[in-house]
Design a protein around this motif. Structure first.
Motif, PDB file in Angstrom:
ATOM      1  N   CYS A 135       2.201  13.648   7.040  1.00  0.00           N
ATOM      2  CA  CYS A 135       1.477  14.932   6.804  1.00  0.00           C
ATOM      3  C   CYS A 135       1.208  15.178   8.393  1.00  0.00           C
ATOM      4  CB  CYS A 135       0.334  14.507   6.045  1.00  0.00           C
ATOM      5  SG  CYS A 135      -1.014  16.010   6.090  1.00  0.00           S
ATOM      6  N   VAL A 136       1.502  16.350   8.635  1.00  0.00           N
ATOM      7  CA  VAL A 136       1.152  17.067  10.122  1.00  0.00           C
ATOM      8  C   VAL A 136       0.461  18.448   9.813  1.00  0.00           C
ATOM      9  CG1 VAL A 136       3.181  15.684  11.150  1.00  0.00           C
ATOM     10  CG2 VAL A 136       3.576  18.188  10.193  1.00  0.00           C
ATOM     11  N   LEU A 137      -0.365  18.748  10.390  1.00  0.00           N
ATOM     12  CA  LEU A 137      -1.335  19.772  10.329  1.00  0.00           C
ATOM     13  C   LEU A 137      -0.206  20.892  10.898  1.00  0.00           C
ATOM     14  CD1 LEU A 137      -3.721  21.422   9.792  1.00  0.00           C
ATOM     15  CD2 LEU A 137      -4.455  21.148  12.196  1.00  0.00           C
ATOM     16  N   LEU A 138       0.410  20.644  12.049  1.00  0.00           N
ATOM     17  CA  LEU A 138       1.258  21.693  12.636  1.00  0.00           C
ATOM     18  C   LEU A 138       2.679  21.205  12.963  1.00  0.00           C
ATOM     19  CD1 LEU A 138      -1.197  22.493  15.693  1.00  0.00           C
ATOM     20  CD2 LEU A 138      -1.073  23.745  13.584  1.00  0.00           C
ATOM     21  N   ARG A 139       3.540  22.285  12.704  1.00  0.00           N
ATOM     22  CA  ARG A 139       4.934  21.861  12.924  1.00  0.00           C
ATOM     23  C   ARG A 139       5.574  22.868  14.027  1.00  0.00           C
ATOM     24  NH1 ARG A 139       8.983  21.213   8.063  1.00  0.00           N
ATOM     25  NH2 ARG A 139       8.313  23.382   7.773  1.00  0.00           N
ATOM     26  N   LYS A 140       6.073  22.438  15.184  1.00  0.00           N
ATOM     27  CA  LYS A 140       6.685  23.683  15.788  1.00  0.00           C
ATOM     28  C   LYS A 140       7.894  24.107  15.317  1.00  0.00           C
ATOM     29  CE  LYS A 140       4.288  22.404  20.057  1.00  0.00           C
ATOM     30  NZ  LYS A 140       4.519  21.785  21.587  1.00  0.00           N
ATOM     31  N   ASN A 141       7.979  25.570  15.471  1.00  0.00           N
ATOM     32  CA  ASN A 141       9.230  26.258  14.824  1.00  0.00           C
ATOM     33  C   ASN A 141      10.471  25.821  15.808  1.00  0.00           C
ATOM     34  OD1 ASN A 141      11.154  27.685  13.742  1.00  0.00           O
ATOM     35  ND2 ASN A 141      10.034  29.448  13.674  1.00  0.00           N
ATOM     36  N   ARG A 142      11.172  24.642  15.966  1.00  0.00           N
ATOM     37  CA  ARG A 142      12.354  24.429  16.719  1.00  0.00           C
ATOM     38  C   ARG A 142      13.053  23.546  15.694  1.00  0.00           C
ATOM     39  NH1 ARG A 142      10.514  19.681  20.947  1.00  0.00           N
ATOM     40  NH2 ARG A 142      12.596  19.961  21.647  1.00  0.00           N
ATOM     41  N   PRO A 143      14.483  23.539  15.758  1.00  0.00           N
ATOM     42  CA  PRO A 143      15.106  23.041  15.091  1.00  0.00           C
ATOM     43  C   PRO A 143      15.213  21.523  15.006  1.00  0.00           C
ATOM     44  CG  PRO A 143      16.606  24.563  16.610  1.00  0.00           C
ATOM     45  CD  PRO A 143      15.127  24.411  16.872  1.00  0.00           C
ATOM     46  N   ARG A 192       0.782  -1.291   0.035  1.00  0.00           N
ATOM     47  CA  ARG A 192      -0.109  -0.108   0.011  1.00  0.00           C
ATOM     48  C   ARG A 192       0.924   1.268  -0.032  1.00  0.00           C
ATOM     49  NH1 ARG A 192      -3.691  -3.424  -0.511  1.00  0.00           N
ATOM     50  NH2 ARG A 192      -5.203  -3.713   0.585  1.00  0.00           N
ATOM     51  N   HIS A 193       0.151   2.217  -0.514  1.00  0.00           N
ATOM     52  CA  HIS A 193       0.667   3.613  -0.317  1.00  0.00           C
ATOM     53  C   HIS A 193       0.234   4.277   0.825  1.00  0.00           C
ATOM     54  CE1 HIS A 193       2.751   3.939  -4.678  1.00  0.00           C
ATOM     55  NE2 HIS A 193       1.933   2.729  -4.519  1.00  0.00           N
ATOM     56  N   VAL A 194       1.082   4.336   1.951  1.00  0.00           N
ATOM     57  CA  VAL A 194       0.526   4.682   3.107  1.00  0.00           C
ATOM     58  C   VAL A 194       0.856   6.443   3.254  1.00  0.00           C
ATOM     59  CG1 VAL A 194       0.754   4.267   5.658  1.00  0.00           C
ATOM     60  CG2 VAL A 194       0.814   2.375   4.098  1.00  0.00           C
ATOM     61  N   LEU A 195      -0.097   6.950   3.950  1.00  0.00           N
ATOM     62  CA  LEU A 195      -0.003   8.424   4.223  1.00  0.00           C
ATOM     63  C   LEU A 195      -0.236   8.590   5.896  1.00  0.00           C
ATOM     64  CD1 LEU A 195       0.605  11.431   3.527  1.00  0.00           C
ATOM     65  CD2 LEU A 195      -1.965  11.520   3.411  1.00  0.00           C
ATOM     66  N   VAL A 196       0.828   8.702   6.523  1.00  0.00           N
ATOM     67  CA  VAL A 196       0.597   8.745   7.818  1.00  0.00           C
ATOM     68  C   VAL A 196       0.422  10.297   8.421  1.00  0.00           C
ATOM     69  CG1 VAL A 196       2.180   8.603  10.321  1.00  0.00           C
ATOM     70  CG2 VAL A 196       2.492   6.973   8.399  1.00  0.00           C
ATOM     71  N   LEU A 197      -0.696  10.308   9.176  1.00  0.00           N
ATOM     72  CA  LEU A 197      -1.243  11.774   9.665  1.00  0.00           C
ATOM     73  C   LEU A 197      -0.901  12.112  11.111  1.00  0.00           C
ATOM     74  CD1 LEU A 197      -4.841  11.710   8.169  1.00  0.00           C
ATOM     75  CD2 LEU A 197      -2.567  12.748   7.046  1.00  0.00           C
ATOM     76  N   ASP A 198      -0.524  13.111  11.359  1.00  0.00           N
ATOM     77  CA  ASP A 198      -0.336  13.329  12.545  1.00  0.00           C
ATOM     78  C   ASP A 198      -0.625  14.891  13.086  1.00  0.00           C
ATOM     79  OD1 ASP A 198      -0.083  12.829  15.551  1.00  0.00           O
ATOM     80  OD2 ASP A 198       2.056  12.738  15.547  1.00  0.00           O
ATOM     81  N   ASP A 199      -1.352  15.291  14.288  1.00  0.00           N
ATOM     82  CA  ASP A 199      -1.571  16.653  14.338  1.00  0.00           C
ATOM     83  C   ASP A 199      -0.480  17.593  14.447  1.00  0.00           C
ATOM     84  OD1 ASP A 199      -0.760  15.187  16.946  1.00  0.00           O
ATOM     85  OD2 ASP A 199      -2.147  15.885  18.312  1.00  0.00           O
ATOM     86  N   ILE A 200       0.758  17.136  15.232  1.00  0.00           N
ATOM     87  CA  ILE A 200       1.787  18.031  15.499  1.00  0.00           C
ATOM     88  C   ILE A 200       2.957  17.520  15.433  1.00  0.00           C
ATOM     89  CG2 ILE A 200       1.338  18.181  17.914  1.00  0.00           C
ATOM     90  CD1 ILE A 200       2.035  21.050  17.917  1.00  0.00           C
ATOM     91  N   LEU A 201       4.229  17.956  14.986  1.00  0.00           N
ATOM     92  CA  LEU A 201       5.479  17.579  14.869  1.00  0.00           C
ATOM     93  C   LEU A 201       6.165  18.534  15.638  1.00  0.00           C
ATOM     94  CD1 LEU A 201       7.804  16.098  13.762  1.00  0.00           C
ATOM     95  CD2 LEU A 201       7.663  17.525  11.695  1.00  0.00           C
TER      96      LEU A 201
END
Ligand code: IMP
Ligand code: MG
Length: 218
Positions: free
Chosen positions: A159-167, A126-135
């Motif tokens: 795919c994440v909806l949010l990503r925190k601005n940290r290195p 399968r072509h899997v798309l992993v989803l998370d709320d935040i990275l």
């Protein structure tokens, strides 16, 4: 046919200080814990449609070599994001689940990703798309992606909806990102503090009193 009354739609748009059309009780307590609205539900909805458009284009039949799509939301935070996103992706798909905990209980920093369970179904080919709320630290995707690959996926995207601005977050590979946000603790739209606030339609920060656990919403 059921029609939403004016008061019902107003309740969906309630803001701190707004009148609760359902009377006194649950909503005012939960809304009183909000410090500020970082991303409104209107902006979330627009972004979700954009992401879905990109994902749909990238998973057109000619790009899948006959393979099928499987969406894997990371429970519990990605539940609401997933529900909204997939209804804007008009392609055949199956859903698999992974449950990971990294902010157990009253944590506001990652305690390390712990794989608590999975109900993936048949991932092979399968072509899997992993989803998370935040990275945030990258620990969750770092645990889930290899597990999905090991289960035999043909391809794994994230795919994440949010990503925190940290290195550490900015350096974590991810295919689709909704919003880059400041390195702050946020709740709402599936994200929780001590399992509360997931049902807030907006993404918000909490007042310090709420985070300290001195005050509990119901
Ligand atoms: P990471 O594993 O450190 O990248 O963090 C990702 C996971 O931690 C997400 O799936 C969320 O469950 C949780 N998380 C990270 N930041 C926040 C936050 O600000 N609020 C609520 N949960 C968060
Ligand atoms: Mg999570």
């Amino acid at each position: 046919m059921e029609r939403l009354s004016r008061s019902a739609t107003a309740s969906l748009r309630m803001r701190p200080g707004a009148v609760n059309p359902h009377g006194r009780g649950i909503f005012p307590a939960m809304y009183a814990d909000i410090d500020r609205i970082l991303i409104s539900h209107e902006r979330i909805a627009e972004k979700v449609r954009q992401l879905a458009g990109q994902i749909t284009a990238d998973h057109a039949p000619d790009k899948l070599n006959g393979g099928e799509v499987m969406i894997v939301p990371i429970m519990t935070g990605a539940m609401i994001f997933c529900a909204d996103l997939i209804r804007n992706i008009p392609i055949a798909m199956q859903i698999g689940l992974m449950t990971v905990s990294s902010y157990p209980g009253q944590s506001v920093r990652s305690q390390g990703a712990q794989l608590l369970g999975k109900k993936l179904g048949n991932v092979r080919g399968r072509h899997v798309l992993v989803l998370d709320d935040i990275l945030d630290s990258g620990g969750t995707l770092g645990a889930v992606v290899p597990a999905v690959r090991a289960a035999g996926a043909a391809a794994v995207k994230t795919c994440v909806l949010l990503r925190k601005n940290r290195p550490v977050a900015m350096q974590t590979p991810v295919d689709y990102v909704g919003f880059d946000i400041p390195d702050e603790f946020v709740v709402g739209y599936g994200l929780d503090y001590n399992d509360y606030y997931r049902n807030l339609p907006d993404i918000v920060t909490l007042r310090p009193q709420a985070i300290a656990g001195q005050k509990k919403s119901t």
